[in-house]
Write an enzyme that holds these catalytic residues in place. Structure first.
Site, mmCIF file in Angstrom:
data_model
loop_
_atom_site.group_PDB
_atom_site.id
_atom_site.type_symbol
_atom_site.label_atom_id
_atom_site.label_comp_id
_atom_site.label_asym_id
_atom_site.label_seq_id
_atom_site.Cartn_x
_atom_site.Cartn_y
_atom_site.Cartn_z
ATOM 1 C CG HIS A 278 -0.530 0.071 2.420
ATOM 2 N ND1 HIS A 278 -0.267 1.496 3.126
ATOM 3 C CD2 HIS A 278 -0.071 -0.504 3.439
ATOM 4 C CE1 HIS A 278 0.069 1.596 4.165
ATOM 5 N NE2 HIS A 278 0.283 0.356 4.573
ATOM 6 C CG ASP A 290 2.124 1.720 7.983
ATOM 7 O OD1 ASP A 290 1.802 0.903 6.872
ATOM 8 O OD2 ASP A 290 1.360 1.840 8.786
ATOM 9 C CD GLU A 329 -3.082 -0.979 4.885
ATOM 10 O OE1 GLU A 329 -2.826 -2.184 5.619
ATOM 11 O OE2 GLU A 329 -2.890 0.034 5.449
ATOM 12 C CG HIS A 458 -0.691 4.134 12.049
ATOM 13 N ND1 HIS A 458 -1.813 3.609 12.277
ATOM 14 C CD2 HIS A 458 -0.141 3.396 11.072
ATOM 15 C CE1 HIS A 458 -2.287 2.622 11.459
ATOM 16 N NE2 HIS A 458 -1.388 2.747 10.518
#
Length: 495
Positions: A278, A290, A329, A458
């Site tokens: 993603h 990420d 995603e 995150h």
């Protein structure tokens, strides 16, 4: 323009690059030769492993960071940062000769204005509350109603039997988290006549942060509270009626985003090797691990595959290789779900396997390999037929490099989910997210025990300064070996 070929650099050379750009140590291992197999299979896999490197792929990570810096600090789906990331991947692959396309689809953003649960009565108090993503809003001023308790069993609040007939009409259902999706709990409560649903956590001290894939799933107002508050309400309701005010106000904004799909010009179209990662970040940060790491890794392998003649007439691999960079995603696998949903049954059958790479440069890494055969006996069980062989291929390669590794459950948290749900064998690697590294893992893999695999997960700190380029390099080799092997032969899958 011909893509630059990045030969494997020495450890000192790559360490010098990292020292100038990031504050993370670079601990590289020697490149191992893949196991002997079919001659063309061995040649292509070996060539790709020799050519790819963290140094080569780092330029893509730097580009993603630059894009995020220029677009509010993130590359989230539906934002200019993601659009620019998709354009970079698209244009780079087009120059390399791939057949490249965008796949547009709609997404929604949820903007919560009010999220409050108030227990009414002599001791009125507010509870820590988290509105579900894409919940229905309550009427202005909130929804006031008595609580009704869903049955707590092995599947709490998951089916009609957990909601006794007539007990929930005009009330707010209180449901314990676990065993099924939030959508299933909400729909079961709504079918029993509940006006709203409050889900309390099964562990920890924070409210449940649930959600749905789209506003269409939000049929009644839904929110989460803590385990302690849920248990206190359950005890109070067992003694007598408890009335609460659930006050939720959430706006849903429609946007368009896009997947990027690139495939080799040659190769059998009924034996597709699909590889994905993603491309979107969360709004809180640039998402360089990420999942800039997986996205950069795929891009670099794709470019080296093109250098090996993948898009030249008469020189391409035996099987078509299809690379995908998914959007949304982070909103619930929406890009990969949209892609698979658009395929015909024949097109699904034409995909021989799917490889997924999501977070492959975590700063406190463990080398995880998806547990295709369920040998760990944890969680969701084995993947579709062929998944065990994919795991074996990756494990065998890592073993030859003397790289420690361990299994990871197909827990549905990444884009392999829609492929597995349609019977397509899957596999891949990642290096850990918010989970805590154990002492045993630290002894085997290095790093810090008692700390998250990625402490910047995150967050704004998920940037170029917080990567392990040694783990990145190892996983680039894994991608290269798997792509090179399966592009030439599906023999190990029995095809």
């Amino acid at each position: 323009m011909r893509a630059i070929r990045h030969r494997r650099r020495s450890i000192p050379a790559l360490a010098a690059l990292a020292a100038a750009a990031v504050a993370a140590p670079v601990l590289l291992t020697a490149t191992a030769t893949p196991a002997a197999a079919h001659p063309r299979e061995s040649r292509l896999a070996k060539e790709l492993v020799e050519e790819v490197s963290a140094r080569g792929a780092y330029r893509h990570l730097a580009k993603f960071q630059q894009i995020a810096d220029a677009n509010g600090g993130n590359r989230a789906a539906g934002t200019p940062g993601h659009a620019a990331s998709a354009a970079y991947v698209h244009d780079t692959l087009k120059k390399a000769g791939y057949q490249v396309s965008y796949q547009d689809f709609d997404i929604y953003e949820a903007h919560t204005k009010t999220e409050r649960t108030t227990v009414l009565g002599p001791d009125t108090r507010d509870l820590a509350t988290a509105a579900f993503t894409f919940t229905r809003s309550t009427p202005a001023g909130g929804l006031v109603a008595p609580l009704a308790l869903a049955r707590v069993d092995e599947t709490p609040g998951c089916d009609a039997a957990d909601y006794p007939a007539g007990a929930f009409a005009g009330k707010i259902a209180l449901v314990k988290r676990g065993a099924c999706t939030f959508v299933e709990k909400e729909k079961a409560a709504a079918a029993a006549g509940a006006l709203g649903v409050i889900v309390y956590n099964h562990s920890g001290t924070t409210p449940v942060r649930g959600g749905f894939s789209s506003p269409a799933d939000g049929v009644i107002p839904s929110a989460g509270i803590t385990l302690a508050d849920g248990e206190a309400l359950t005890a109070a309701a067992a003694r007598g009626e408890v009335t609460v005010r659930l006050d939720l106000d959430q706006e849903h904004v429609k946007k368009t985003t896009r997947n990027v799909i690139a495939e080799t010009r040659g190769g059998r179209s009924d034996r597709v090797v699909a590889v994905g990662s993603h491309l979107d970040s969360v709004p809180e940060g640039p998402g360089i691990n990420d999942n800039g790491s997986g996205s950069a890794g795929l891009l670099e392998v794709a470019l080296e595959l093109a250098e090996e003649g993948a898009n030249k007439k008469g020189k391409g691999p035996a099987n078509k290789v299809r690379f995908a960079w998914w959007s949304a995603e982070e909103l619930g696998l929406l890009g990969s779900e949209h892609y698979v949903a658009q395929l015909s049954e024949k097109q699904k059958k034409d995909i021989a396997l799917y490889l997924n790479f999501d977070m492959i440069a975590s700063p406190n890494p463990v080398q995880f390999v998806y547990d295709g055969d369920d040998s760990d006996d944890v969680g969701e069980g084995a993947g579709p037929a062929g998944s065990a062989q994919i795991e074996a291929l990756i494990n065998g390669f890592l073993d030859k490099k003397h790289e420690p590794h361990e299994g990871s459950d197909f827990d549905g948290r990444s884009d392999y989910g829609p492929f597995i749900a349609n019977g397509i064998p899957a596999g891949g690697t990642f290096t850990g997210a918010e989970g805590i590294k154990t002492a045993e893992q630290a002894e085997r893999h290095g790093g810090t025990a008692g700390a998250p695999y990625d402490p910047n997960y995150h967050g704004a700190g998920d940037n170029l300064k917080n990567l392990d380029l040694g783990a990145f390099d190892t996983n680039l080799d894994v991608i290269a070996h798997a792509v090179g092997t399966y592009a030439e032969s599906l023999r190990s899958l029995g095809k």
